[in-house]
Design a protein around this motif. Sequence first.
Motif, PDB file in Angstrom:
ATOM      1  N   THR A  92      53.158  78.656  99.213  1.00 49.52           N
ATOM      2  CA  THR A  92      54.541  77.942  98.648  1.00 49.52           C
ATOM      3  C   THR A  92      55.487  79.304  98.166  1.00 49.52           C
ATOM      4  OG1 THR A  92      54.360  77.547  96.776  1.00 49.52           O
ATOM      5  CG2 THR A  92      54.291  75.748  99.218  1.00 49.52           C
ATOM      6  N   GLY A  93      54.595  80.203  97.618  1.00 52.87           N
ATOM      7  CA  GLY A  93      55.171  81.127  96.981  1.00 52.87           C
ATOM      8  C   GLY A  93      55.570  81.281  95.704  1.00 52.87           C
ATOM      9  N   ALA A  94      55.210  80.218  95.007  1.00 55.46           N
ATOM     10  CA  ALA A  94      55.487  79.805  93.796  1.00 55.46           C
ATOM     11  C   ALA A  94      53.821  80.976  93.136  1.00 55.46           C
ATOM     12  CB  ALA A  94      55.444  78.376  93.298  1.00 55.46           C
ATOM     13  N   LEU A  95      54.464  81.137  91.798  1.00 53.66           N
ATOM     14  CA  LEU A  95      53.407  81.626  90.684  1.00 53.66           C
ATOM     15  C   LEU A  95      52.311  80.545  90.536  1.00 53.66           C
ATOM     16  CD1 LEU A  95      51.376  83.671  89.089  1.00 53.66           C
ATOM     17  CD2 LEU A  95      53.562  83.496  87.206  1.00 53.66           C
ATOM     18  N   LEU A  96      51.157  80.184  90.818  1.00 53.25           N
ATOM     19  CA  LEU A  96      50.281  79.241  90.067  1.00 53.25           C
ATOM     20  C   LEU A  96      50.035  79.750  89.186  1.00 53.25           C
ATOM     21  CD1 LEU A  96      49.529  76.191  90.687  1.00 53.25           C
ATOM     22  CD2 LEU A  96      47.784  76.810  92.235  1.00 53.25           C
ATOM     23  N   VAL A  97      49.607  78.846  87.219  1.00 52.77           N
ATOM     24  CA  VAL A  97      48.675  79.024  86.626  1.00 52.77           C
ATOM     25  C   VAL A  97      48.099  78.209  86.554  1.00 52.77           C
ATOM     26  CG1 VAL A  97      49.252  79.353  83.850  1.00 52.77           C
ATOM     27  CG2 VAL A  97      51.226  80.431  85.492  1.00 52.77           C
ATOM     28  N   ASP A  98      47.040  78.637  86.289  1.00 57.89           N
ATOM     29  CA  ASP A  98      45.783  77.203  86.651  1.00 57.89           C
ATOM     30  C   ASP A  98      45.516  77.033  84.798  1.00 57.89           C
ATOM     31  OD1 ASP A  98      43.636  75.695  86.453  1.00 57.89           O
ATOM     32  OD2 ASP A  98      42.212  77.588  87.292  1.00 57.89           O
ATOM     33  N   LEU A  99      45.446  75.792  84.264  1.00 58.69           N
ATOM     34  CA  LEU A  99      45.291  75.732  82.940  1.00 58.69           C
ATOM     35  C   LEU A  99      43.313  75.405  82.619  1.00 58.69           C
ATOM     36  CD1 LEU A  99      48.108  75.656  82.485  1.00 58.69           C
ATOM     37  CD2 LEU A  99      48.082  75.554  80.046  1.00 58.69           C
ATOM     38  N   THR A 100      42.912  74.852  84.393  1.00 61.09           N
ATOM     39  CA  THR A 100      41.426  74.505  84.151  1.00 61.09           C
ATOM     40  C   THR A 100      40.179  75.933  84.797  1.00 61.09           C
ATOM     41  OG1 THR A 100      40.997  74.074  86.866  1.00 61.09           O
ATOM     42  CG2 THR A 100      42.939  73.052  85.185  1.00 61.09           C
ATOM     43  N   PRO A 101      39.215  74.974  84.090  1.00 60.32           N
ATOM     44  CA  PRO A 101      38.118  76.012  83.984  1.00 60.32           C
ATOM     45  C   PRO A 101      37.630  76.570  85.443  1.00 60.32           C
ATOM     46  CG  PRO A 101      37.284  74.711  83.136  1.00 60.32           C
ATOM     47  CD  PRO A 101      38.582  73.849  83.718  1.00 60.32           C
ATOM     48  N   SER A 102      38.509  76.289  86.462  1.00 58.04           N
ATOM     49  CA  SER A 102      38.470  76.203  88.292  1.00 58.04           C
ATOM     50  C   SER A 102      37.336  77.493  88.851  1.00 58.04           C
ATOM     51  CB  SER A 102      39.279  76.305  89.306  1.00 58.04           C
ATOM     52  OG  SER A 102      40.499  77.278  89.438  1.00 58.04           O
ATOM     53  N   SER A 103      37.471  78.870  87.672  1.00 58.08           N
ATOM     54  CA  SER A 103      36.651  80.194  88.036  1.00 58.08           C
ATOM     55  C   SER A 103      37.432  80.594  89.694  1.00 58.08           C
ATOM     56  CB  SER A 103      35.387  79.701  88.434  1.00 58.08           C
ATOM     57  OG  SER A 103      34.707  80.750  87.313  1.00 58.08           O
ATOM     58  N   ILE A 104      38.809  79.704  90.098  1.00 56.88           N
ATOM     59  CA  ILE A 104      39.459  80.774  90.862  1.00 56.88           C
ATOM     60  C   ILE A 104      40.881  81.115  90.620  1.00 56.88           C
ATOM     61  CG2 ILE A 104      38.051  79.440  92.964  1.00 56.88           C
ATOM     62  CD1 ILE A 104      41.284  77.645  92.991  1.00 56.88           C
ATOM     63  N   GLY A 105      41.652  82.694  91.671  1.00 54.38           N
ATOM     64  CA  GLY A 105      42.186  83.097  90.973  1.00 54.38           C
ATOM     65  C   GLY A 105      41.906  83.521  89.877  1.00 54.38           C
ATOM     66  N   THR A 106      43.232  84.981  89.494  1.00 46.92           N
ATOM     67  CA  THR A 106      42.491  86.086  88.940  1.00 46.92           C
ATOM     68  C   THR A 106      42.696  86.159  87.351  1.00 46.92           C
ATOM     69  OG1 THR A 106      43.925  87.432  89.807  1.00 46.92           O
ATOM     70  CG2 THR A 106      43.679  88.164  87.849  1.00 46.92           C
ATOM     71  N   GLN A 107      41.327  86.344  86.093  1.00 51.02           N
ATOM     72  CA  GLN A 107      41.279  85.774  84.913  1.00 51.02           C
ATOM     73  C   GLN A 107      42.360  86.280  84.074  1.00 51.02           C
ATOM     74  OE1 GLN A 107      37.365  86.229  84.645  1.00 51.02           O
ATOM     75  NE2 GLN A 107      37.089  83.380  85.027  1.00 51.02           N
ATOM     76  N   VAL A 108      43.094  86.072  83.662  1.00 55.39           N
ATOM     77  CA  VAL A 108      43.892  86.854  83.052  1.00 55.39           C
ATOM     78  C   VAL A 108      44.409  85.954  81.371  1.00 55.39           C
ATOM     79  CG1 VAL A 108      46.587  86.877  81.773  1.00 55.39           C
ATOM     80  CG2 VAL A 108      45.627  87.131  84.308  1.00 55.39           C
ATOM     81  N   VAL A 109      43.636  87.121  79.996  1.00 60.48           N
ATOM     82  CA  VAL A 109      43.978  86.697  78.879  1.00 60.48           C
ATOM     83  C   VAL A 109      45.236  87.548  77.959  1.00 60.48           C
ATOM     84  CG1 VAL A 109      43.642  87.208  76.794  1.00 60.48           C
ATOM     85  CG2 VAL A 109      42.004  86.302  78.159  1.00 60.48           C
ATOM     86  N   PRO A 110      47.058  87.158  77.708  1.00 59.17           N
ATOM     87  CA  PRO A 110      47.124  88.082  78.009  1.00 59.17           C
ATOM     88  C   PRO A 110      47.169  89.137  77.219  1.00 59.17           C
ATOM     89  CG  PRO A 110      48.327  85.711  77.302  1.00 59.17           C
ATOM     90  CD  PRO A 110      46.776  85.831  77.720  1.00 59.17           C
ATOM     91  N   THR A 111      47.565  89.293  75.790  1.00 57.45           N
ATOM     92  CA  THR A 111      47.589  90.173  74.939  1.00 57.45           C
ATOM     93  C   THR A 111      45.671  91.080  75.540  1.00 57.45           C
ATOM     94  OG1 THR A 111      45.434  89.721  73.456  1.00 57.45           O
ATOM     95  CG2 THR A 111      47.613  88.995  73.288  1.00 57.45           C
ATOM     96  N   VAL A 112      45.204  90.871  77.014  1.00 59.26           N
ATOM     97  CA  VAL A 112      43.896  92.013  77.889  1.00 59.26           C
ATOM     98  C   VAL A 112      44.878  92.595  78.042  1.00 59.26           C
ATOM     99  CG1 VAL A 112      41.766  92.351  77.569  1.00 59.26           C
ATOM    100  CG2 VAL A 112      42.245  91.016  75.591  1.00 59.26           C
ATOM    101  N   ASN A 113      44.576  91.769  79.473  1.00 58.23           N
ATOM    102  CA  ASN A 113      45.692  92.584  81.035  1.00 58.23           C
ATOM    103  C   ASN A 113      46.643  91.219  81.163  1.00 58.23           C
ATOM    104  OD1 ASN A 113      43.842  89.702  81.475  1.00 58.23           O
ATOM    105  ND2 ASN A 113      42.951  90.177  83.227  1.00 58.23           N
ATOM    106  N   GLY A 114      47.230  91.004  80.564  1.00 55.12           N
ATOM    107  CA  GLY A 114      48.896  90.143  80.914  1.00 55.12           C
ATOM    108  C   GLY A 114      49.601  91.594  81.638  1.00 55.12           C
TER     109      GLY A 114
END
Length: 289
Positions: A92-114
């Motif tokens: 779909t082209g949407a940004l998908l922000v995963d709040l579950t511990p699925s372990s897929i996608g790029t792991q992001v912590v805003p103040t570290v690698n935002g």
Amino acid sequence: MHTNQRLNVAVLGAGLIGLDLVQRVQQSPYLACRLVVGRDSRALGLRRAAELGCATSAGGAAALIDAGPFDVVFDASSAAAHHEHWAELSATGALLVDLTPSSIGTQVVPTVNGPDALTCRHINLISCGGQASIPLLHAIAQHCKAHYTELVTTVASPTAGRATRLNLDEYIDTTQNALRAFTGAETAKVLVNISPAEPPPPFRVSMTVLASGLDHRRVRAAVQAAAKKVQTSTPGFEITSCTVTEGKATVAAEVTAEGARLPRHAGNLHIINAAAVLLAEQRATSKAR
């Protein structure tokens, strides 16, 4: 960007996390909540989302695709469901922000690698414990060679819903992997306490780092600087102790929730939702440039 200069947002999941996300999005000058999706039309969460003025659907991800396009989709469902959602929404082209511990996608912590989030379409926020601990652990690891990291989280029982309890194994595995990735430590251990105490305790994280080259002044300064960055989006984040001895650093922090819908003891929900909305707002402002 759309003509109203806000990104269109959909929320998958109408539990406590999903409803708090809706409220945060409604308060954002950069985001607009256009749809809240669940799987049960009788769910109280969907009724409350409608009361907040949002369109709702019980048709799952398929309904979201039909109602789109959306710029951002927050997935507040479960780790197992998220795998299905990414398969359905990746085109779909949407940004998908995963709040579950699925372990897929790029792991992001805003103040570290935002900044990584600006170029990714699939973001994983690891876990509430990860969001509360990794900024501090990463900061410590910049000043030493970490061999072992340990995280103990304590959450109040009322904030641990059915999906959270079903996902405890995924929570531990995903958070341990993230601790290793963000600190460089060979070994990481994560423990979770779900406390039935009354009154419910605040969300707490206790961290231990075993490392060579620890300097107490540098560690304390790094921890305080990292905490100040987290506090810009999560004001209720507070360092409660920081001790450094030969080869060992221990740090403890608490998070109290703010806002109309979350009780103060729901700091675990507060910190991960704050991270999700912050990343979406950063995407919105980057597009507006």
